[in-house]
Design a protein around this motif. Sequence first.
Motif, PDB file in Angstrom:
ATOM      1  N   ARG A 242       0.831  -1.218   0.000  1.00 49.06           N
ATOM      2  CA  ARG A 242       0.000   0.000   0.000  1.00 49.06           C
ATOM      3  C   ARG A 242       0.859   1.259   0.000  1.00 49.06           C
ATOM      4  O   ARG A 242       0.614   2.192  -0.767  1.00 49.06           O
ATOM      5  CB  ARG A 242      -0.916  -0.017   1.223  1.00 49.06           C
ATOM      6  N   LEU A 243       1.877   1.280   0.850  1.00 47.86           N
ATOM      7  CA  LEU A 243       2.740   2.455   0.918  1.00 47.86           C
ATOM      8  C   LEU A 243       3.571   2.614  -0.352  1.00 47.86           C
ATOM      9  O   LEU A 243       3.848   3.739  -0.791  1.00 47.86           O
ATOM     10  CB  LEU A 243       3.655   2.360   2.140  1.00 47.86           C
ATOM     11  N   GLU A 244       3.950   1.488  -0.957  1.00 45.51           N
ATOM     12  CA  GLU A 244       4.711   1.568  -2.204  1.00 45.51           C
ATOM     13  C   GLU A 244       3.856   2.130  -3.334  1.00 45.51           C
ATOM     14  O   GLU A 244       4.316   2.970  -4.128  1.00 45.51           O
ATOM     15  CB  GLU A 244       5.254   0.184  -2.584  1.00 45.51           C
ATOM     16  N   MET A 245       2.620   1.681  -3.440  1.00 47.58           N
ATOM     17  CA  MET A 245       1.718   2.216  -4.468  1.00 47.58           C
ATOM     18  C   MET A 245       1.487   3.710  -4.259  1.00 47.58           C
ATOM     19  O   MET A 245       1.468   4.500  -5.210  1.00 47.58           O
ATOM     20  CB  MET A 245       0.386   1.459  -4.439  1.00 47.58           C
ATOM     21  N   LYS A 246       1.331   4.110  -3.016  1.00 48.08           N
ATOM     22  CA  LYS A 246       1.142   5.530  -2.704  1.00 48.08           C
ATOM     23  C   LYS A 246       2.376   6.337  -3.093  1.00 48.08           C
ATOM     24  O   LYS A 246       2.272   7.437  -3.675  1.00 48.08           O
ATOM     25  CB  LYS A 246       0.853   5.686  -1.212  1.00 48.08           C
ATOM     26  N   SER A 247       3.551   5.790  -2.787  1.00 48.79           N
ATOM     27  CA  SER A 247       4.798   6.476  -3.118  1.00 48.79           C
ATOM     28  C   SER A 247       4.991   6.594  -4.626  1.00 48.79           C
ATOM     29  O   SER A 247       5.392   7.643  -5.141  1.00 48.79           O
ATOM     30  CB  SER A 247       5.975   5.723  -2.491  1.00 48.79           C
TER      31      SER A 247
ATOM     32  N   HIS B 195       2.663   6.581  -6.897  1.00 48.93           N
ATOM     33  CA  HIS B 195       1.666   7.519  -7.432  1.00 48.93           C
ATOM     34  C   HIS B 195       2.117   8.963  -7.193  1.00 48.93           C
ATOM     35  O   HIS B 195       2.008   9.812  -8.088  1.00 48.93           O
ATOM     36  CB  HIS B 195       0.305   7.280  -6.772  1.00 48.93           C
ATOM     37  N   ALA B 196       2.649   9.231  -5.995  1.00 45.68           N
ATOM     38  CA  ALA B 196       3.103  10.585  -5.686  1.00 45.68           C
ATOM     39  C   ALA B 196       4.278  10.983  -6.568  1.00 45.68           C
ATOM     40  O   ALA B 196       4.344  12.123  -7.049  1.00 45.68           O
ATOM     41  CB  ALA B 196       3.522  10.649  -4.208  1.00 45.68           C
TER      42      ALA B 196
ATOM     43  N   LYS C 148       4.848   9.899  -9.588  1.00 45.20           N
ATOM     44  CA  LYS C 148       4.347  10.127 -10.941  1.00 45.20           C
ATOM     45  C   LYS C 148       3.659  11.490 -11.039  1.00 45.20           C
ATOM     46  O   LYS C 148       3.783  12.192 -12.065  1.00 45.20           O
ATOM     47  CB  LYS C 148       3.354   9.012 -11.308  1.00 45.20           C
ATOM     48  N   GLU C 149       2.939  11.873  -9.985  1.00 48.46           N
ATOM     49  CA  GLU C 149       2.256  13.167  -9.983  1.00 48.46           C
ATOM     50  C   GLU C 149       3.254  14.322 -10.020  1.00 48.46           C
ATOM     51  O   GLU C 149       2.975  15.371 -10.590  1.00 48.46           O
ATOM     52  CB  GLU C 149       1.390  13.278  -8.722  1.00 48.46           C
ATOM     53  N   GLN C 150       4.412  14.130  -9.404  1.00 42.61           N
ATOM     54  CA  GLN C 150       5.413  15.187  -9.334  1.00 42.61           C
ATOM     55  C   GLN C 150       6.277  15.252 -10.588  1.00 42.61           C
ATOM     56  O   GLN C 150       6.965  16.247 -10.809  1.00 42.61           O
ATOM     57  CB  GLN C 150       6.300  14.976  -8.106  1.00 42.61           C
ATOM     58  N   ALA C 151       6.239  14.178 -11.379  1.00 48.36           N
ATOM     59  CA  ALA C 151       7.100  14.127 -12.581  1.00 48.36           C
ATOM     60  C   ALA C 151       6.646  15.118 -13.640  1.00 48.36           C
ATOM     61  O   ALA C 151       5.481  15.473 -13.746  1.00 48.36           O
ATOM     62  CB  ALA C 151       7.081  12.710 -13.132  1.00 48.36           C
TER      63      ALA C 151
END
Length: 407
Positions: free
Chosen positions: A394-399, A401-402, A404-407
Amino acid sequence: MDFSPSERSQQLAAKLWRFMREHVQPAESVYRQQLSGSGDHRHWRQPAIMEALKRQAREQGLWNLFMPELSQGLGHAEYAPLAEIMGHSFIAPEVFNCSAPDSGNMEVLHRYGSAEQKQQWLLPLLDGTIRSGFAMTEPEVASSDATNMRATARMDGDSVVLDGRKWWTTGAGHPHARFVIFMGLSDADAEPHRRHSMVICPLDAPGVNVERMLPVFHDLDEPSGHGELSFDAVRLPRDHVILAPGAGFEIAQGRLGPGRVHHCMRALGAAERALSLLCERAAARMAFGKPLAQLGGNADMIANLRMAIEQARLLTLKTAWTLDTQGSKAALSLISQIKVVVPMVAQQVADAAIQIHGGAGLSDDFPLARLYAYARVLRLADGPDEVHRAVVARLEMKSQHAAKEQA
């Protein structure tokens, strides 16, 4: 990222190793002989050798090393190598007043307890004159999801009333056990992580019954044991609630993170002891004209075990370093990672050592069967592997995703 032990940690480690070699390891057989051997926990006694060792350890300043606030300024990364040393002996953690569940309970009371709670319960624990338990797991529900808890801690005016059944309460059978920290449902209508409370419950309170001691791999683990306890309308003063009603999960998260690092470092010490015994046997035992170390894939096995221990240790040290430098929230994934990795490595090493010892590895002539059981239990204690893997995912998926959003 520097995992080099501080000068203070190195000094304590050298002192601890010397104490282990000169006092603790020679006392292991005496300790076993002084146990009652009774299947009834009411007849269990504290071995006299343990109290003597505790006095010596305290005199040498090897006492309460586990908590930064109380341990001569040691952080988690500094304490980690000391915990590993203690892991070489089953009796060592208690000798230095660093054994679970007391260490976790001391952290809870120190960080969340009232002045009165600290005076009545924390100080005797720190002094090593009493012991305690932690009553959380329940037999009727899947306790891997703590929100399933059915036992209740109901507020009733100036009182709190406890009802329910708990099991695997480690330490409940110890002759010096005086209380447990009970976690129960206090407000079913609150949001999920504000429903539960933690309460200090004296073991002699009316309505508390130790129903039985639960054997682990056919071992009752005298003199501490793992108890199944019933709580029948146990009425206590409301000031026995820790922090506040509904703060149970907040307290649990503060308790479990450092405790899991301690467990893992001790397990690495156990793995090192098993590997040492394995290598000693593999060098000395002959079969088909060769030492066992030269037969089949045994050399590869020894190499793989050494590499696995080193990797597991580095991951655990990184976790301890992260706790020290960034706090528990930043270490959440790492804590779950080591909780999966380290017990599996320890179990693997103990299993291989048993195999090399043959039938002797299954006996009480060597500590390997107990080391194996200890490692296997850790894959359930403080959350099963599957729960920790789910946290990491769960934490890896969240990380991701974050990122990718910052890229």
